[in-house]
Design a protein around this motif. Sequence first.
Motif, PDB file in Angstrom:
ATOM      1  N   ILE A 116       0.852  -1.184   0.000  1.00 45.62           N
ATOM      2  CA  ILE A 116       0.000   0.000   0.000  1.00 45.62           C
ATOM      3  C   ILE A 116       0.887   1.233   0.000  1.00 45.62           C
ATOM      4  CG2 ILE A 116      -1.974  -1.095   1.134  1.00 45.62           C
ATOM      5  CD1 ILE A 116      -1.103   0.234   3.739  1.00 45.62           C
ATOM      6  N   GLN A 117       0.350   2.304  -0.543  1.00 43.93           N
ATOM      7  CA  GLN A 117       1.054   3.584  -0.566  1.00 43.93           C
ATOM      8  C   GLN A 117       0.487   4.455   0.545  1.00 43.93           C
ATOM      9  OE1 GLN A 117       0.841   5.545  -4.322  1.00 43.93           O
ATOM     10  NE2 GLN A 117       2.339   7.095  -3.756  1.00 43.93           N
ATOM     11  N   VAL A 118       1.370   4.979   1.390  1.00 43.74           N
ATOM     12  CA  VAL A 118       0.956   5.771   2.550  1.00 43.74           C
ATOM     13  C   VAL A 118       1.793   7.043   2.635  1.00 43.74           C
ATOM     14  CG1 VAL A 118       0.215   3.741   3.843  1.00 43.74           C
ATOM     15  CG2 VAL A 118       2.529   4.592   4.123  1.00 43.74           C
ATOM     16  N   SER A 119       1.360   7.945   3.480  1.00 44.09           N
ATOM     17  CA  SER A 119       2.105   9.161   3.789  1.00 44.09           C
ATOM     18  C   SER A 119       2.311   9.223   5.297  1.00 44.09           C
ATOM     19  CB  SER A 119       1.341  10.399   3.345  1.00 44.09           C
ATOM     20  OG  SER A 119       1.162  10.405   1.962  1.00 44.09           O
ATOM     21  N   LEU A 120       3.357   9.901   5.717  1.00 47.99           N
ATOM     22  CA  LEU A 120       3.600  10.111   7.135  1.00 47.99           C
ATOM     23  C   LEU A 120       3.253  11.541   7.499  1.00 47.99           C
ATOM     24  CD1 LEU A 120       6.972   8.279   7.693  1.00 47.99           C
ATOM     25  CD2 LEU A 120       4.700   7.503   8.277  1.00 47.99           C
ATOM     26  N   ILE A 121       2.575  11.689   8.630  1.00 43.67           N
ATOM     27  CA  ILE A 121       2.214  13.008   9.118  1.00 43.67           C
ATOM     28  C   ILE A 121       2.733  13.125  10.550  1.00 43.67           C
ATOM     29  CG2 ILE A 121       0.225  13.309   7.612  1.00 43.67           C
ATOM     30  CD1 ILE A 121      -1.550  12.456   9.921  1.00 43.67           C
ATOM     31  N   ARG A 169       2.650   9.634  12.442  1.00 42.96           N
ATOM     32  CA  ARG A 169       1.454   8.829  12.216  1.00 42.96           C
ATOM     33  C   ARG A 169       1.396   8.490  10.741  1.00 42.96           C
ATOM     34  NH1 ARG A 169      -3.653  11.166  15.330  1.00 42.96           N
ATOM     35  NH2 ARG A 169      -3.846   9.109  16.192  1.00 42.96           N
ATOM     36  N   VAL A 170       0.619   7.472  10.398  1.00 41.75           N
ATOM     37  CA  VAL A 170       0.498   7.013   9.024  1.00 41.75           C
ATOM     38  C   VAL A 170      -0.863   7.431   8.485  1.00 41.75           C
ATOM     39  CG1 VAL A 170       0.481   4.983   7.536  1.00 41.75           C
ATOM     40  CG2 VAL A 170       1.999   5.048   9.503  1.00 41.75           C
ATOM     41  N   LEU A 171      -0.853   8.083   7.321  1.00 40.44           N
ATOM     42  CA  LEU A 171      -2.074   8.485   6.637  1.00 40.44           C
ATOM     43  C   LEU A 171      -2.266   7.554   5.447  1.00 40.44           C
ATOM     44  CD1 LEU A 171      -4.430  10.472   6.134  1.00 40.44           C
ATOM     45  CD2 LEU A 171      -2.830  11.843   4.795  1.00 40.44           C
ATOM     46  N   LEU A 172      -3.334   6.754   5.472  1.00 41.63           N
ATOM     47  CA  LEU A 172      -3.637   5.832   4.379  1.00 41.63           C
ATOM     48  C   LEU A 172      -4.292   6.584   3.230  1.00 41.63           C
ATOM     49  CD1 LEU A 172      -5.102   2.921   6.522  1.00 41.63           C
ATOM     50  CD2 LEU A 172      -2.739   3.247   5.808  1.00 41.63           C
ATOM     51  N   GLN A 173      -4.314   5.980   2.048  1.00 41.92           N
ATOM     52  CA  GLN A 173      -4.931   6.623   0.887  1.00 41.92           C
ATOM     53  C   GLN A 173      -6.418   6.843   1.084  1.00 41.92           C
ATOM     54  OE1 GLN A 173      -3.877   4.118  -2.435  1.00 41.92           O
ATOM     55  NE2 GLN A 173      -2.181   5.457  -2.987  1.00 41.92           N
ATOM     56  N   GLY A 218      -7.740   7.995   3.687  1.00 41.47           N
ATOM     57  CA  GLY A 218      -7.933   9.122   4.587  1.00 41.47           C
ATOM     58  C   GLY A 218      -7.903   8.747   6.048  1.00 41.47           C
ATOM     59  N   ILE A 219      -7.751   7.470   6.362  1.00 44.94           N
ATOM     60  CA  ILE A 219      -7.698   7.000   7.744  1.00 44.94           C
ATOM     61  C   ILE A 219      -6.294   7.222   8.293  1.00 44.94           C
ATOM     62  CG2 ILE A 219      -7.916   4.979   9.239  1.00 44.94           C
ATOM     63  CD1 ILE A 219      -9.925   3.875   7.203  1.00 44.94           C
ATOM     64  N   VAL A 220      -6.217   7.707   9.517  1.00 45.30           N
ATOM     65  CA  VAL A 220      -4.934   7.944  10.176  1.00 45.30           C
ATOM     66  C   VAL A 220      -4.745   6.866  11.240  1.00 45.30           C
ATOM     67  CG1 VAL A 220      -3.609   9.546  11.578  1.00 45.30           C
ATOM     68  CG2 VAL A 220      -5.074  10.416   9.770  1.00 45.30           C
ATOM     69  N   VAL A 221      -3.594   6.179  11.202  1.00 45.02           N
ATOM     70  CA  VAL A 221      -3.277   5.149  12.188  1.00 45.02           C
ATOM     71  C   VAL A 221      -1.917   5.469  12.805  1.00 45.02           C
ATOM     72  CG1 VAL A 221      -4.654   3.340  11.109  1.00 45.02           C
ATOM     73  CG2 VAL A 221      -2.294   3.638  10.428  1.00 45.02           C
ATOM     74  N   ASP A 222      -1.688   4.945  14.001  1.00 44.15           N
ATOM     75  CA  ASP A 222      -0.436   5.191  14.713  1.00 44.15           C
ATOM     76  C   ASP A 222       0.609   4.158  14.339  1.00 44.15           C
ATOM     77  OD1 ASP A 222      -1.445   7.354  16.152  1.00 44.15           O
ATOM     78  OD2 ASP A 222      -2.242   6.052  17.718  1.00 44.15           O
ATOM     79  N   LEU A 223       1.868   4.582  14.342  1.00 43.98           N
ATOM     80  CA  LEU A 223       2.976   3.651  14.202  1.00 43.98           C
ATOM     81  C   LEU A 223       3.114   2.859  15.495  1.00 43.98           C
ATOM     82  CD1 LEU A 223       5.856   5.691  12.529  1.00 43.98           C
ATOM     83  CD2 LEU A 223       4.788   3.649  11.620  1.00 43.98           C
ATOM     84  N   ASN A 238      -5.342  -7.902  12.709  1.00 46.17           N
ATOM     85  CA  ASN A 238      -4.453  -8.903  12.091  1.00 46.17           C
ATOM     86  C   ASN A 238      -3.947  -8.502  10.713  1.00 46.17           C
ATOM     87  OD1 ASN A 238      -4.710 -10.613  14.309  1.00 46.17           O
ATOM     88  ND2 ASN A 238      -6.502 -11.609  13.452  1.00 46.17           N
ATOM     89  N   GLN A 239      -3.881  -7.232  10.399  1.00 46.26           N
ATOM     90  CA  GLN A 239      -3.358  -6.749   9.114  1.00 46.26           C
ATOM     91  C   GLN A 239      -2.178  -5.827   9.394  1.00 46.26           C
ATOM     92  OE1 GLN A 239      -4.486  -7.997   6.295  1.00 46.26           O
ATOM     93  NE2 GLN A 239      -3.025  -6.872   5.085  1.00 46.26           N
ATOM     94  N   LEU A 240      -0.993  -6.432   9.537  1.00 43.39           N
ATOM     95  CA  LEU A 240       0.223  -5.710   9.882  1.00 43.39           C
ATOM     96  C   LEU A 240       0.989  -5.337   8.619  1.00 43.39           C
ATOM     97  CD1 LEU A 240       2.252  -4.862  12.183  1.00 43.39           C
ATOM     98  CD2 LEU A 240       3.358  -7.058  11.757  1.00 43.39           C
ATOM     99  N   PHE A 241       1.402  -4.070   8.531  1.00 42.91           N
ATOM    100  CA  PHE A 241       2.227  -3.591   7.424  1.00 42.91           C
ATOM    101  C   PHE A 241       3.550  -3.116   7.984  1.00 42.91           C
ATOM    102  CE2 PHE A 241      -1.830  -3.532   5.375  1.00 42.91           C
ATOM    103  CZ  PHE A 241      -1.542  -3.833   4.052  1.00 42.91           C
ATOM    104  N   LYS A 242       4.605  -3.200   7.170  1.00 42.77           N
ATOM    105  CA  LYS A 242       5.942  -2.864   7.627  1.00 42.77           C
ATOM    106  C   LYS A 242       6.672  -2.046   6.572  1.00 42.77           C
ATOM    107  CE  LYS A 242       8.719  -6.428   8.441  1.00 42.77           C
ATOM    108  NZ  LYS A 242       9.774  -7.373   8.785  1.00 42.77           N
ATOM    109  N   PHE A 243       7.452  -1.055   7.044  1.00 44.69           N
ATOM    110  CA  PHE A 243       8.363  -0.307   6.189  1.00 44.69           C
ATOM    111  C   PHE A 243       9.704  -1.027   6.174  1.00 44.69           C
ATOM    112  CE2 PHE A 243       5.617   3.225   7.762  1.00 44.69           C
ATOM    113  CZ  PHE A 243       5.105   3.607   6.528  1.00 44.69           C
ATOM    114  N   ASN A 244      10.520  -0.775   5.150  1.00 43.66           N
ATOM    115  CA  ASN A 244      11.850  -1.381   5.063  1.00 43.66           C
ATOM    116  C   ASN A 244      12.870  -0.657   5.923  1.00 43.66           C
ATOM    117  OD1 ASN A 244      10.967  -3.315   3.266  1.00 43.66           O
ATOM    118  ND2 ASN A 244      11.459  -2.077   1.486  1.00 43.66           N
ATOM    119  N   PHE A 245      12.502   0.460   6.503  1.00 40.67           N
ATOM    120  CA  PHE A 245      13.428   1.258   7.309  1.00 40.67           C
ATOM    121  C   PHE A 245      12.677   1.813   8.502  1.00 40.67           C
ATOM    122  CE2 PHE A 245      11.517   3.692   3.951  1.00 40.67           C
ATOM    123  CZ  PHE A 245      11.005   4.794   4.597  1.00 40.67           C
ATOM    124  N   LYS A 246      13.424   2.213   9.527  1.00 35.90           N
ATOM    125  CA  LYS A 246      12.814   2.759  10.735  1.00 35.90           C
ATOM    126  C   LYS A 246      12.496   4.232  10.530  1.00 35.90           C
ATOM    127  CE  LYS A 246      13.357   3.126  15.657  1.00 35.90           C
ATOM    128  NZ  LYS A 246      14.143   2.783  16.828  1.00 35.90           N
TER     129      LYS A 246
END
Length: 75
Positions: free
Chosen positions: A17-22, A42-46, A48-53, A65-73
Amino acid sequence: MENLSNLIAKSANGTEIQVSLIPLKKMQNTRNGLKSIEVGKRVLLQSGIVVDLNLDGRTFYTELNQLFKFNFKIC
């Protein structure tokens, strides 16, 4: 630092998924009054939902049960 507007996050089953950080900002009390301080991201999904790291700074849940991960911290 990485471009924080269009990042790709991957799940264990291969979904991307493509996300933005706010910024996550909190108010801090100072002698001169209240001041807005950035304390994290925080992570902004396409959608419009905002979720916490999560505390590790590189994973987040979009739903149960839907975990997503970035390749870097994310600092």
